[in-house]
Design an enzyme around this catalytic site. Structure first.
Site, PDB file in Angstrom:
ATOM      1  N   TRP A 157       0.812  -1.221   0.000  1.00 45.04           N
ATOM      2  CA  TRP A 157       0.000   0.000   0.000  1.00 45.04           C
ATOM      3  C   TRP A 157       0.846   1.272   0.000  1.00 45.04           C
ATOM      4  CZ3 TRP A 157       1.749   2.545   4.153  1.00 45.04           C
ATOM      5  CH2 TRP A 157       2.257   1.799   5.203  1.00 45.04           C
ATOM      6  N   ARG A 166       7.008  -0.767 -11.463  1.00 44.07           N
ATOM      7  CA  ARG A 166       8.350  -1.386 -11.457  1.00 44.07           C
ATOM      8  C   ARG A 166       8.300  -2.840 -11.906  1.00 44.07           C
ATOM      9  NH1 ARG A 166      11.666   0.375  -6.144  1.00 44.07           N
ATOM     10  NH2 ARG A 166      10.550  -1.350  -5.223  1.00 44.07           N
ATOM     11  N   LYS A 181      -2.233  -8.266  -8.021  1.00 42.99           N
ATOM     12  CA  LYS A 181      -3.077  -8.144  -6.829  1.00 42.99           C
ATOM     13  C   LYS A 181      -2.544  -6.986  -5.988  1.00 42.99           C
ATOM     14  CE  LYS A 181      -3.054  -9.050  -2.710  1.00 42.99           C
ATOM     15  NZ  LYS A 181      -3.767  -7.869  -2.190  1.00 42.99           N
ATOM     16  N   PRO A 182      -3.216  -5.816  -6.067  1.00 42.82           N
ATOM     17  CA  PRO A 182      -2.748  -4.678  -5.269  1.00 42.82           C
ATOM     18  C   PRO A 182      -3.146  -4.844  -3.806  1.00 42.82           C
ATOM     19  CG  PRO A 182      -4.747  -4.086  -6.470  1.00 42.82           C
ATOM     20  CD  PRO A 182      -4.419  -5.508  -6.870  1.00 42.82           C
ATOM     21  N   SER A 236       6.193  -7.191   3.118  1.00 45.11           N
ATOM     22  CA  SER A 236       6.941  -7.516   4.336  1.00 45.11           C
ATOM     23  C   SER A 236       7.745  -8.807   4.162  1.00 45.11           C
ATOM     24  CB  SER A 236       5.969  -7.663   5.498  1.00 45.11           C
ATOM     25  OG  SER A 236       5.054  -8.697   5.214  1.00 45.11           O
ATOM     26  N   GLU A 257      11.020  -8.099  -3.069  1.00 42.42           N
ATOM     27  CA  GLU A 257      11.448  -6.775  -2.580  1.00 42.42           C
ATOM     28  C   GLU A 257      10.831  -6.631  -1.202  1.00 42.42           C
ATOM     29  OE1 GLU A 257      13.459  -4.772  -4.047  1.00 42.42           O
ATOM     30  OE2 GLU A 257      13.506  -5.509  -6.095  1.00 42.42           O
ATOM     31  N   LEU A 258      11.639  -6.834  -0.166  1.00 49.04           N
ATOM     32  CA  LEU A 258      11.058  -6.980   1.177  1.00 49.04           C
ATOM     33  C   LEU A 258      11.426  -5.821   2.103  1.00 49.04           C
ATOM     34  CD1 LEU A 258      11.670 -10.832   1.377  1.00 49.04           C
ATOM     35  CD2 LEU A 258       9.686  -9.604   0.487  1.00 49.04           C
ATOM     36  N   CYS A 291      10.317   1.324   2.465  1.00 48.93           N
ATOM     37  CA  CYS A 291      11.291   0.279   2.789  1.00 48.93           C
ATOM     38  C   CYS A 291      12.704   0.842   2.790  1.00 48.93           C
ATOM     39  CB  CYS A 291      11.172  -0.841   1.764  1.00 48.93           C
ATOM     40  SG  CYS A 291      11.205  -0.202   0.080  1.00 48.93           S
ATOM     41  N   GLU A 388      11.592  -2.359  11.772  1.00 48.88           N
ATOM     42  CA  GLU A 388      11.249  -1.364  10.766  1.00 48.88           C
ATOM     43  C   GLU A 388      10.205  -0.421  11.383  1.00 48.88           C
ATOM     44  OE1 GLU A 388       9.692  -3.299   7.278  1.00 48.88           O
ATOM     45  OE2 GLU A 388      10.561  -1.801   5.964  1.00 48.88           O
ATOM     46  N   SER A 448      16.517   5.814  -4.897  1.00 49.95           N
ATOM     47  CA  SER A 448      15.673   5.225  -5.946  1.00 49.95           C
ATOM     48  C   SER A 448      15.846   5.962  -7.265  1.00 49.95           C
ATOM     49  CB  SER A 448      14.203   5.297  -5.545  1.00 49.95           C
ATOM     50  OG  SER A 448      14.004   4.592  -4.357  1.00 49.95           O
TER      51      SER A 448
HETATM   52  P1  NAP Z   1       2.412  -6.945   3.544  1.00 53.50           P
HETATM   53  O1  NAP Z   1       1.501  -7.081   4.687  1.00 53.50           O
HETATM   54  O2  NAP Z   1       3.441  -7.975   3.340  1.00 53.50           O
HETATM   55  O3  NAP Z   1       1.453  -6.811   2.276  1.00 53.50           O
HETATM   56  C1  NAP Z   1       1.949  -6.646   0.979  1.00 53.50           C
HETATM   57  C2  NAP Z   1       1.014  -7.300   0.005  1.00 53.50           C
HETATM   58  O4  NAP Z   1       0.953  -8.695   0.287  1.00 53.50           O
HETATM   59  C3  NAP Z   1      -0.420  -6.779   0.052  1.00 53.50           C
HETATM   60  O5  NAP Z   1      -0.935  -6.778  -1.251  1.00 53.50           O
HETATM   61  C4  NAP Z   1      -1.107  -7.847   0.890  1.00 53.50           C
HETATM   62  O6  NAP Z   1      -2.484  -7.966   0.665  1.00 53.50           O
HETATM   63  C5  NAP Z   1      -0.405  -9.086   0.394  1.00 53.50           C
HETATM   64  N1  NAP Z   1      -0.510 -10.244   1.288  1.00 53.50           N
HETATM   65  C6  NAP Z   1      -0.738 -10.275   2.627  1.00 53.50           C
HETATM   66  N2  NAP Z   1      -0.763 -11.563   3.041  1.00 53.50           N
HETATM   67  C7  NAP Z   1      -0.547 -12.340   1.954  1.00 53.50           C
HETATM   68  C8  NAP Z   1      -0.460 -13.750   1.741  1.00 53.50           C
HETATM   69  N3  NAP Z   1      -0.583 -14.622   2.729  1.00 53.50           N
HETATM   70  N4  NAP Z   1      -0.242 -14.180   0.474  1.00 53.50           N
HETATM   71  C9  NAP Z   1      -0.111 -13.310  -0.544  1.00 53.50           C
HETATM   72  N5  NAP Z   1      -0.190 -11.985  -0.395  1.00 53.50           N
HETATM   73  C10 NAP Z   1      -0.386 -11.500   0.842  1.00 53.50           C
HETATM   74  O7  NAP Z   1       3.222  -5.599   3.583  1.00 53.50           O
HETATM   75  P2  NAP Z   1       2.664  -4.134   3.770  1.00 53.50           P
HETATM   76  O8  NAP Z   1       2.457  -3.912   5.213  1.00 53.50           O
HETATM   77  O9  NAP Z   1       1.557  -3.877   2.843  1.00 53.50           O
HETATM   78  O10 NAP Z   1       3.890  -3.270   3.213  1.00 53.50           O
HETATM   79  C11 NAP Z   1       4.903  -2.867   4.013  1.00 53.50           C
HETATM   80  C12 NAP Z   1       6.127  -3.739   3.837  1.00 53.50           C
HETATM   81  O11 NAP Z   1       6.546  -3.727   2.481  1.00 53.50           O
HETATM   82  C13 NAP Z   1       7.297  -3.214   4.621  1.00 53.50           C
HETATM   83  O12 NAP Z   1       7.995  -4.261   5.247  1.00 53.50           O
HETATM   84  C14 NAP Z   1       8.163  -2.569   3.556  1.00 53.50           C
HETATM   85  O13 NAP Z   1       9.522  -2.459   3.896  1.00 53.50           O
HETATM   86  C15 NAP Z   1       7.933  -3.455   2.413  1.00 53.50           C
HETATM   87  N6  NAP Z   1       8.249  -2.766   1.167  1.00 53.50           N
HETATM   88  C16 NAP Z   1       9.340  -3.172   0.479  1.00 53.50           C
HETATM   89  C17 NAP Z   1       9.707  -2.535  -0.680  1.00 53.50           C
HETATM   90  C18 NAP Z   1      10.914  -2.975  -1.446  1.00 53.50           C
HETATM   91  O14 NAP Z   1      11.004  -2.627  -2.613  1.00 53.50           O
HETATM   92  N7  NAP Z   1      11.823  -3.721  -0.887  1.00 53.50           N
HETATM   93  C19 NAP Z   1       8.947  -1.482  -1.160  1.00 53.50           C
HETATM   94  C20 NAP Z   1       7.820  -1.076  -0.444  1.00 53.50           C
HETATM   95  C21 NAP Z   1       7.488  -1.755   0.725  1.00 53.50           C
HETATM   96  P3  NAP Z   1      -3.532  -7.241   1.641  1.00 53.50           P
HETATM   97  O15 NAP Z   1      -3.365  -5.807   1.365  1.00 53.50           O
HETATM   98  O16 NAP Z   1      -4.830  -7.770   1.253  1.00 53.50           O
HETATM   99  O17 NAP Z   1      -3.133  -7.614   3.045  1.00 53.50           O
END
Ligand code: NAP
Length: 485
Positions: A157, A166, A181-182, A236, A257-258, A291, A388, A448
């Site tokens: 998000w 990207r 899937k956003p 994450s 990309e975590l 991130c 984080e 970036s």
């Molecule tokens: P997240 O909870 O991991 O969610 C990311 C995506 O995964 C969302 O679309 C989410 O859907 C989906 N998701 C959740 N559970 C899932 C499952 N069991 N199977 C498949 N998909 C699933 O992360 P977030 O809180 O949205 O984003 C923050 C994290 O992203 C931070 O750790 C940040 O550092 C990381 N991030 C990394 C980068 C990079 O390039 N390295 C860039 C940006 C962010 P729902 O929305 O429906 O839960």
């Protein structure tokens, strides 16, 4: 005019095989405004069966799309780039509404995210293999590049447009089809992006978007399907590990990309004012919900107080508020959990001995706001230095020697971005070689760049997005041996 009208009501649905349609059973879910918790809009809630239909469409489109001339693929991306640029204000306001960031920041994301379309519109025509004589002679070795095949993209998000472009940009350039899937909290921007790609002439089925509240079930079902050839995920580390495990059965190619835990190092020879400027960007971009956000400020003890107070003056002057209001610098965090978890890290740091120089709490009133906060004298082992933060909090920990700085910077399971402020060239080289991070910004708070390979090491994941490297994630190599005698 609220800004929501930018996304037509008929586009608040699933986009499958070039058609906008309801979810099976007509289920929908609400998208909330993080500035006050009210409902902005609702979108279709895809079932597992809907998602499999999206994969069917991607699979059906793959062969023809893979054969489409690279110039045509590139020109579709270029048209989408022009359309997005001409509608940057609409995209930015929509993104600000669903995600919270200010419209000015959202415009920055539109411009950054859109550059991936421009870059890969140019790269589509540069996909090539190689030709060489076998070292022992007698045969010629030819390699050709082919699209990997249908992909699944799962995006977070925090950057609703850029985390999509990207992946989508290089996939289109390489000739791959996809299901996107956003994040459930910010699906509107991705739906608007799909509408633009259709308008730019992307053939039906190449890009399919499923908005859903069943992320786990959908990814499980699609990854179990042997027609899916790749998954690219931004999010994450915890969910990334689940998806890597799920990729094992079909041995899908994987890009991850975590999470990050970026150190921001300020040495005694640094220009402190420039370091404060860089810190404002590295910390406050996206309200700290990035991130790549500077998570730990490691500052030489001789300049730590000066740096901390100058940063606090700048952070304290920022205006909090609704992202669409003029004069606002910092929008709300994404939800209540985010405010609670940031607040808990600050409370724990203070309990461990940190001093609050500015901020330190969530203001009263509606919305998910947290004050820009600077903490000095944070013990190295406080939780805020290992987790984080994902919020506008800058914890400062002093160091005395370069060795100590390197050791502390690397003392994390993450390895995404890092920042170094120094005017010493030899030290810069030592840092570039010693820091265990995929990206290192020297005397800058922003790393970036669409032309550079973005990505991490260790538990920040693997694979690269952007640059020449980014398209390789979507290409397989076939080697052909040709007799020459
Ligand atoms: P997240 O909870 O991991 O969610 C990311 C995506 O995964 C969302 O679309 C989410 O859907 C989906 N998701 C959740 N559970 C899932 C499952 N069991 N199977 C498949 N998909 C699933 O992360 P977030 O809180 O949205 O984003 C923050 C994290 O992203 C931070 O750790 C940040 O550092 C990381 N991030 C990394 C980068 C990079 O390039 N390295 C860039 C940006 C962010 P729902 O929305 O429906 O839960």
């Amino acid at each position: 005019m609220t800004g929501l009208e930018f996304l037509a009501p008929e586009h608040r649905n699933l986009f499958i095989g070039g058609e906008w349609r309801d979810a099976d059973g007509g289920e929908r879910f609400d998208v909330l405004d993080p500035a006050d918790g009210s409902v902005l809009a609702d979108v279709a809630d895809a079932s597992v069966a809907d998602s499999v239909e999206a994969l069917d469409a991607a699979v059906g489109a793959q062969a023809a799309w893979g054969r489409t001339p690279p110039r045509e693929r590139g020109e579709i991306l270029r048209r989408a780039f022009e359309l997005i640029a001409s509608r940057a204000d609409g995209f930015a306001t929509l993104m600000s509404l669903e995600m919270g960031k200010t419209v000015a920041e959202a415009k920055g994301e539109v411009s950054y995210g859109n550059e991936f379309f421009r870059w890969y519109s140019e790269e589509a025509v540069r996909i090539h293999g190689r030709w060489m004589q076998a070292p022992a002679g007698g045969s010629r070795l030819l390699t050709i590049k082919k699209p990997v095949g249908p992909c699944l993209f799962v995006t977070p998000w925090n950057f609703p447009l850029a985390m999509g472009t990207r992946k989508i940009g290089p996939a289109i350039a390489a000739g791959c089809t996809m299901v996107v899937k956003p994040a459930a909290q910010t699906p509107l921007t991705m739906l608007a992006l799909a509408a633009v790609l259709a308008e730019a002439g992307l053939p039906d089925g190449v890009l399919n978007v499923v908005t859903t509240k069943r992320a786990g079930k959908v990814s499980e079902a699609l990854q179990a399907d042997d027609r899916l050839r790749k998954i690219s995920f931004t999010g994450s580390t915890g969910i990334g590990k689940v998806l890597v495990r799920q990729s094992a059965d079909q041995l899908q190619r994987v890009s991850m990309e975590l999470g990050g835990n970026a150190p921001f190092l300020v040495f005694e020879d640094a220009d402190v004012d420039a370091a404060v400027d860089g810190a404002m960007i590295a910390k406050m971009r996206n309200m700290g919900e990035a991130c790549t956000a500077a998570n730990r400020f490691l500052v030489h003890s001789s300049v730590a107080e000066e740096f901390g107070h100058k940063l606090a003056d700048r952070m304290g002057a920022l205006k909090l508020g609704r992202g669409q209001e003029t004069g606002v610098d910092v929008g709300p965090l994404i939800d209540e959990n985010a405010v609670e978890s940031v607040g808990q890290l600050v409370t724990d740091a203070v309990h461990d001995g940190a001093k609050v120089v500015v901020g330190g709490s969530a203001p009263d009133g509606p919305g998910y706001f947290y004050e820009p906060t600077v903490l000095l004298d944070v013990p190295a082992d406080s939780a805020i230095n290992s987790e984080e933060i994902f919020g506008p909090v800058a914890p400062i920990t002093a160091f005395d020697t370069e060795e100590q700085a390197i050791e502390r910077a690397n003392a994390t399971e993450y390895g995404l971005a890092s920042y170094v402020y120094t005017r010493d060239l030899a030290r810069t080289i030592r840092m570039a070689e010693s820091l265990e991070f995929g990206m290192i910004g020297v005397n800058t708070g922003l790393v970036s760049n669409p032309a550079a390979p973005f990505g991490g090491v260790k538990q920040s994941g693997f694979g690269r997005e952007g640059g020449f490297e980014g398209i390789e994630e979507y290409l397989d190599t076939t080697y052909v041996s040709l007799p020459a005698d």
